[in-house]
Design a protein around this motif. Sequence first.
Motif, short mmCIF file in Angstrom:
data_model
loop_
_atom_site.label_atom_id
_atom_site.label_comp_id
_atom_site.label_asym_id
_atom_site.label_seq_id
_atom_site.Cartn_x
_atom_site.Cartn_y
_atom_site.Cartn_z
N SER A 80 0.86 -1.19 0.00
CA SER A 80 0.00 0.00 0.00
C SER A 80 0.89 1.24 0.00
CB SER A 80 -0.92 0.00 1.22
OG SER A 80 -0.17 0.07 2.41
N ASP A 81 0.36 2.34 -0.44
CA ASP A 81 1.14 3.58 -0.51
C ASP A 81 1.68 4.01 0.84
OD1 ASP A 81 0.80 3.73 -3.27
OD2 ASP A 81 -0.97 5.03 -3.11
N ASP A 82 0.90 3.76 1.91
CA ASP A 82 1.35 4.17 3.24
C ASP A 82 2.17 3.09 3.97
OD1 ASP A 82 -0.59 2.32 3.91
OD2 ASP A 82 -1.86 3.73 5.02
N GLY A 83 2.35 1.92 3.33
CA GLY A 83 3.17 0.87 3.90
C GLY A 83 2.52 0.05 5.01
N THR A 84 1.24 0.23 5.25
CA THR A 84 0.58 -0.50 6.34
C THR A 84 -0.02 -1.84 5.91
OG1 THR A 84 -1.54 0.61 5.96
CG2 THR A 84 -0.01 1.65 7.53
N LYS A 85 -0.07 -2.08 4.61
CA LYS A 85 -0.65 -3.33 4.10
C LYS A 85 0.20 -3.87 2.96
CE LYS A 85 -5.40 -2.18 5.33
NZ LYS A 85 -5.45 -3.05 6.48
N ASP A 100 -1.73 -7.30 7.07
CA ASP A 100 -1.59 -6.05 7.81
C ASP A 100 -0.22 -5.97 8.48
OD1 ASP A 100 -4.27 -4.99 7.41
OD2 ASP A 100 -4.93 -6.68 8.65
N LYS A 101 0.34 -4.79 8.51
CA LYS A 101 1.63 -4.57 9.17
C LYS A 101 1.45 -4.70 10.68
CE LYS A 101 5.55 -1.39 9.13
NZ LYS A 101 6.02 -0.10 8.60
N TYR A 110 4.33 -8.30 8.08
CA TYR A 110 2.91 -8.25 7.72
C TYR A 110 2.32 -9.61 8.02
CZ TYR A 110 4.34 -4.12 5.10
OH TYR A 110 4.85 -2.89 4.74
#
Length: 136
Positions: A80-85, A100-101, A110
Motif C-alpha cells: 500500500s502507498d502508506d506501507g501498512t498493508k 496487515d503490518k 505483515y
Amino acid sequence: MKNVKNLITAMAVVVFASGVSAQLVPKGGADKDKHGCKGSAGYTFSVLKNDCVRVFEQKIQLKEVDNKKTYTSNAAVIMSDDGTKAELFMPSSDGSLVLDKVASKKAIVYKKGKYTLTKVKNAYTLKLANKLVFKS
C-alpha cells in the motif's frame, strides 16, 4: 451429377457449421472478471491498487522454496502507498490476500492468518504456519 450435388451440399454444411462454431467461441480478451480485468491478457484485480494489475510485472517477486515439482512458482507482493498493508498474490490462490503490518523491532512484518511476510533489508520471506514457502 449426383456426386456434384452431394459435394455442394456437404460443403454448404461445413461452411454453415464453421460459421456457427465461430460465433460460439469467445474472442481473445473477452474474459473480463467482475472487476473488468481481462485474465487472458494477464490481468487480475488488486484490492490495494483498486485496479487491474499484471502480477508478473510487480516489483516484489518471491520464488517458491523447497519445491519438489518440476517447475518453480512465483508469488508477487504489492505494498500500500502508506506501507501498512501488503497484498499477496500466490499461484495456488484465486485472488489475493491482504496482510496487515504488525509491530516488530527487527524487521518489517505483515500478517494475516497463518501467513507472515517479513522484510529484512531488501529481502522478503513468506512463511505459512512458520514454514518458509517463498523468498526473494
